[in-house]
Design a protein around this motif. Structure first.
Motif, PDB file in Angstrom:
ATOM      1  N   ILE A 237       9.290 -48.243  14.489  1.00 62.47           N
ATOM      2  CA  ILE A 237      10.173 -47.670  14.844  1.00 62.47           C
ATOM      3  C   ILE A 237      11.084 -48.811  14.681  1.00 62.47           C
ATOM      4  N   ALA A 238      11.228 -49.899  15.529  1.00 61.21           N
ATOM      5  CA  ALA A 238      12.149 -50.712  15.631  1.00 61.21           C
ATOM      6  C   ALA A 238      11.895 -51.343  13.833  1.00 61.21           C
ATOM      7  N   ILE A 239      11.131 -51.566  13.286  1.00 60.94           N
ATOM      8  CA  ILE A 239      11.331 -52.285  12.196  1.00 60.94           C
ATOM      9  C   ILE A 239      12.107 -51.324  11.092  1.00 60.94           C
ATOM     10  N   GLY A 240      11.321 -50.108  11.198  1.00 64.15           N
ATOM     11  CA  GLY A 240      12.119 -48.799  10.756  1.00 64.15           C
ATOM     12  C   GLY A 240      14.030 -49.145  10.317  1.00 64.15           C
ATOM     13  N   MET A 241      14.586 -48.840  11.874  1.00 61.51           N
ATOM     14  CA  MET A 241      15.779 -48.601  12.610  1.00 61.51           C
ATOM     15  C   MET A 241      16.318 -50.024  11.459  1.00 61.51           C
ATOM     16  N   ALA A 242      16.137 -51.580  12.168  1.00 61.80           N
ATOM     17  CA  ALA A 242      16.445 -53.068  11.319  1.00 61.80           C
ATOM     18  C   ALA A 242      16.688 -52.408   9.629  1.00 61.80           C
ATOM     19  N   MET A 243      15.814 -51.915   9.057  1.00 62.70           N
ATOM     20  CA  MET A 243      15.946 -52.259   7.643  1.00 62.70           C
ATOM     21  C   MET A 243      16.287 -51.500   6.915  1.00 62.70           C
ATOM     22  N   THR A 244      17.638 -50.948   7.922  1.00 67.95           N
ATOM     23  CA  THR A 244      18.548 -49.782   8.086  1.00 67.95           C
ATOM     24  C   THR A 244      20.083 -51.185   6.679  1.00 67.95           C
ATOM     25  N   GLY A 245      19.603 -52.254   7.895  1.00 72.16           N
ATOM     26  CA  GLY A 245      21.135 -53.118   7.249  1.00 72.16           C
ATOM     27  C   GLY A 245      20.165 -54.060   6.179  1.00 72.16           C
ATOM     28  N   SER A 246      18.943 -54.299   6.560  1.00 69.81           N
ATOM     29  CA  SER A 246      18.091 -54.832   4.971  1.00 69.81           C
ATOM     30  C   SER A 246      18.270 -54.257   3.675  1.00 69.81           C
ATOM     31  N   LEU A 247      18.157 -53.022   3.886  1.00 72.86           N
ATOM     32  CA  LEU A 247      18.405 -52.023   2.493  1.00 72.86           C
ATOM     33  C   LEU A 247      18.989 -52.344   2.157  1.00 72.86           C
ATOM     34  N   PHE A 248      19.953 -51.831   2.629  1.00 74.75           N
ATOM     35  CA  PHE A 248      21.763 -51.759   2.167  1.00 74.75           C
ATOM     36  C   PHE A 248      22.041 -52.528   1.946  1.00 74.75           C
ATOM     37  N   SER A 249      21.723 -54.314   2.067  1.00 76.61           N
ATOM     38  CA  SER A 249      22.012 -55.032   1.558  1.00 76.61           C
ATOM     39  C   SER A 249      20.884 -55.368   0.114  1.00 76.61           C
ATOM     40  N   SER A 250      20.127 -54.698   0.308  1.00 72.88           N
ATOM     41  CA  SER A 250      19.514 -54.859  -0.961  1.00 72.88           C
ATOM     42  C   SER A 250      19.901 -53.955  -2.537  1.00 72.88           C
ATOM     43  N   ASP A 251      20.574 -52.822  -2.042  1.00 70.11           N
ATOM     44  CA  ASP A 251      21.036 -51.852  -2.988  1.00 70.11           C
ATOM     45  C   ASP A 251      22.336 -52.045  -3.981  1.00 70.11           C
ATOM     46  N   SER A 252      22.504 -50.780  -4.750  1.00 66.32           N
ATOM     47  CA  SER A 252      22.848 -50.937  -5.678  1.00 66.32           C
ATOM     48  C   SER A 252      22.423 -51.935  -6.849  1.00 66.32           C
ATOM     49  N   TRP A 253      20.598 -52.000  -6.994  1.00 64.54           N
ATOM     50  CA  TRP A 253      20.169 -52.896  -7.991  1.00 64.54           C
ATOM     51  C   TRP A 253      20.077 -51.652  -9.370  1.00 64.54           C
ATOM     52  N   ASN A 254      20.302 -50.229  -8.728  1.00 66.98           N
ATOM     53  CA  ASN A 254      20.589 -49.256 -10.067  1.00 66.98           C
ATOM     54  C   ASN A 254      22.059 -48.886 -11.137  1.00 66.98           C
ATOM     55  N   ASN A 255      22.312 -49.835 -10.004  1.00 63.60           N
ATOM     56  CA  ASN A 255      24.278 -49.048 -10.846  1.00 63.60           C
ATOM     57  C   ASN A 255      23.918 -49.321 -12.188  1.00 63.60           C
ATOM     58  N   ILE A 256      23.012 -50.714 -12.581  1.00 66.20           N
ATOM     59  CA  ILE A 256      23.426 -50.969 -14.327  1.00 66.20           C
ATOM     60  C   ILE A 256      22.495 -49.507 -15.112  1.00 66.20           C
ATOM     61  N   GLY A 257      21.713 -48.835 -14.299  1.00 65.33           N
ATOM     62  CA  GLY A 257      21.831 -47.576 -15.280  1.00 65.33           C
ATOM     63  C   GLY A 257      23.038 -46.810 -15.421  1.00 65.33           C
ATOM     64  N   PHE A 258      24.133 -47.313 -14.376  1.00 64.66           N
ATOM     65  CA  PHE A 258      24.670 -45.857 -14.888  1.00 64.66           C
ATOM     66  C   PHE A 258      26.152 -46.254 -15.992  1.00 64.66           C
ATOM     67  N   ALA A 259      25.519 -47.623 -16.325  1.00 71.35           N
ATOM     68  CA  ALA A 259      25.851 -48.390 -18.253  1.00 71.35           C
ATOM     69  C   ALA A 259      25.133 -47.877 -19.104  1.00 71.35           C
ATOM     70  N   GLY A 260      24.214 -46.697 -19.174  1.00 70.15           N
ATOM     71  CA  GLY A 260      23.230 -46.952 -20.704  1.00 70.15           C
ATOM     72  C   GLY A 260      23.945 -46.772 -21.935  1.00 70.15           C
ATOM     73  N   ILE A 414      18.297 -43.270   0.244  1.00 73.32           N
ATOM     74  CA  ILE A 414      16.999 -43.542   0.422  1.00 73.32           C
ATOM     75  C   ILE A 414      16.306 -42.683  -0.109  1.00 73.32           C
ATOM     76  N   LEU A 415      16.619 -41.103   0.171  1.00 71.18           N
ATOM     77  CA  LEU A 415      16.060 -39.833   0.040  1.00 71.18           C
ATOM     78  C   LEU A 415      16.676 -39.425  -1.552  1.00 71.18           C
ATOM     79  N   PHE A 416      17.257 -39.746  -1.956  1.00 70.69           N
ATOM     80  CA  PHE A 416      17.952 -39.760  -3.372  1.00 70.69           C
ATOM     81  C   PHE A 416      16.714 -40.529  -4.157  1.00 70.69           C
ATOM     82  N   TYR A 417      16.343 -41.570  -3.757  1.00 71.28           N
ATOM     83  CA  TYR A 417      15.935 -42.986  -4.748  1.00 71.28           C
ATOM     84  C   TYR A 417      14.589 -41.880  -4.462  1.00 71.28           C
ATOM     85  N   VAL A 418      14.325 -41.565  -3.107  1.00 70.11           N
ATOM     86  CA  VAL A 418      12.321 -41.007  -3.170  1.00 70.11           C
ATOM     87  C   VAL A 418      11.877 -39.733  -4.037  1.00 70.11           C
ATOM     88  N   VAL A 419      13.337 -38.750  -4.587  1.00 65.00           N
ATOM     89  CA  VAL A 419      13.717 -37.540  -5.719  1.00 65.00           C
ATOM     90  C   VAL A 419      12.920 -38.410  -6.873  1.00 65.00           C
TER      91      VAL A 419
END
Length: 498
Positions: A237-260, A414-419
């Protein structure tokens, strides 16, 4: 006598998207959007959550694996639908208009605009290191509980300025991204080199690596609680909670797709830029955290007066990178780091502002958002969508709640990434013959692993006491889109013309 000739005015060409983004530009958009302020700050909270050098690195390695798995899987959808709108379009094609609207609704309400506001405020706060006028304590206006500080003023000015620059055309936006993206990648590389060459602290190395795996949980600054050892399910559980910050820091990799539709050879460039950009950022993040551990002890005390005494866990205002730079270069290091973070946050917001407006444009074209946003300006960019995004992001700056919004919106992200990744499996079944210039590497194992790990992260956020409330609010934001869709979705107007 000859017939008079009818003179007709030449028709003015309609504004259109320009394919101005090449592979290098796309990689700079990916890396520049991903690297904001998070990597310089969130390791402090991760260190408090897991309490050991080994588990700190595991959090970042696991985050890197999940992000890479998502990017190389997501690429199949990007190559199938290289259209303006990115993830919104992929969800629409796989699941229909309602699911796509819920994503676009959450994107506009808080995902994209909340990140823009938070990154702009981070820029303003680090500007305060160089110019003390910009401080949350410098309140310019107050009415009851509402306070407007010089930090909020600068954040709003920054958002407006970057929006105005991007309204001049995609070439302006990509030029800014190329210059700032290249600069901060070089600067991060130099930070790693200087940290290893000049900053290695043998006492910190002994403390961090002699007891590599003993996990514990420490209280946040200002919270009266004891540090307690953790293992088993508590550690998970601690790892999962800790990943909130690291996943946020690693997000936005998908933004290039918006400009297809603005990308040259999008079927290949989208996939390659996401994979290369995500790999570069992941490697840098892991190396930077290794440097943190070579320079500062992980454990510390919030009452300590020295950098080493506070450690990674209690670096002042969680500014771990600033503490490391100051340890290596003295007081000048703090100023150098402030400039680097200002460049980093400016570049990140440029990429995020450029990208997000394209999703609202696509929604409006589908009749699922205000029809006026489905128009391009004379420079061939969705100017009205840019300014609508700007307005809402500025309001979030005024609200003062952007930090809380980001805490619980990570669940929705993350929910929308999963979907979306599930959409790969759906489209393989419903459109087996559709052209797929790129097929997800390692299918079905790698996409399946992403779905499994990312879903586990969402479940942890829903059940962990510290994150359950925020996650439920994030889910509530998504659910709030349902009545909006059914009450107003059809009222936005018929499908707009470009």
């Amino acid at each position: 006598m000859t017939e008079p000739q009818l003179v007709t005015e030449p028709q003015t060409a309609q504004p259109h998207f320009k394919r101005a983004i090449n592979l290098f530009d796309a990689i700079m958009l990916v890396t520049g959007s991903m690297i904001g302020s998070g990597i310089f700050i969130v390791s402090a909270d991760i260190a408090r959550q897991v309490g050991s050098a080994g588990w700190l690195l595991v959090v970042w390695l696991l985050t890197g694996f999940i992000t890479m798995a998502g990017a190389i899987s997501y690429g199949e959808l990007a190559s199938m639908f290289p259209k303006v709108g990115g993830q919104y379009v992929y969800l629409r094609e796989a699941f229909g208009r309602l699911t796509a609207f819920l994503y676009g609704w959450t994107l506009f309400l808080v995902i994209q605009t909340g990140v823009i506001a938070a990154v702009a405020v981070a820029f303003a706060k680090f500007t305060g290191v160089l110019v003390p006028y910009f401080s949350v304590k410098n309140v310019l206006f107050q009415a009851g509980s509402f306070e407007f500080s010089s930090v909020q003023l600068l954040a709003i000015i920054l958002i407006i300025a970057i929006t105005a620059l991007n309204a001049q055309g995609v070439r302006t936006g990509k030029l800014i991204q190329n210059v700032l993206g290249s600069t901060k990648l070089i600067a991060l590389g130099l930070l790693i080199l200087f940290g290893v060459a000049l900053g290695m602290n043998h006492e910190a190395i002994q403390a961090n690596f002699a007891d590599f795996w003993s996990a514990s949980r420490s209280p946040a600054p200002g919270v009266s609680a004891l540090t307690v050892p953790i293992s088993g399910s508590a550690l998970v559980i601690a790892i999962g909670m800790a990943m909130t910050g690291s996943l946020f820091s690693s997000d936005s990799w998908n933004n290039i797709g918006f400009a297809g539709e603005e990308i040259q050879n999008p079927e290949r460039t989208l996939v390659r830029s996401m994979a290369i950009g995500t790999a570069i950022v992941t490697a840098l993040y892991i190396l930077i955290n290794v440097v943190y551990l070579l320079v500062l002890p992980l454990h510390g005390s919030p009452e300590a007066t020295t950098l080493a005494g506070r450690g990674i866990q209690y670096a002042a205002d969680d500014r771990v990178a600033t503490a490391v730079a100051e340890s290596v270069l003295g007081k000048a290091g703090a100023y150098i780091m402030a400039v680097l973070i200002m460049l980093s946050t400016f570049g990140a917001n440029n990429g995020i502002i450029l990208s997000g407006s394209r999703a609202y444009f696509a929604m409006a074209k589908d009749g699922l958002f205000f029809p006026g946003l489905a128009r391009l300006n004379g420079a061939g960019v969705p100017g009205r969508a840019l300014w609508a995004q700007c307005l809402w992001a500025c309001l979030l700056c005024l609200s003062g709640s952007y930090g809380q919004l980001l805490n619980y919106v990570m669940f929705a992200v993350i929910l929308f990434y999963v979907v979306t990744i599930i959409g790969i499996f759906v489209l393989r079944r419903t459109r087996p013959d559709a052209p797929r210039p790129y097929r997800a590497w390692g299918y079905p194992v790698v996409p399946g692993l992403y779905i499994l790990l990312a879903s586990a992260f969402c479940i942890i956020l829903l059940i962990a006491p510290d994150t359950a409330e925020f996650s439920r609010r994030g889910l509530g934001l998504v659910a709030l889109g349902l009545p909006v869709y059914f009450l107003f979705g059809r009222g936005f107007g018929k499908r707009s013309e470009a």
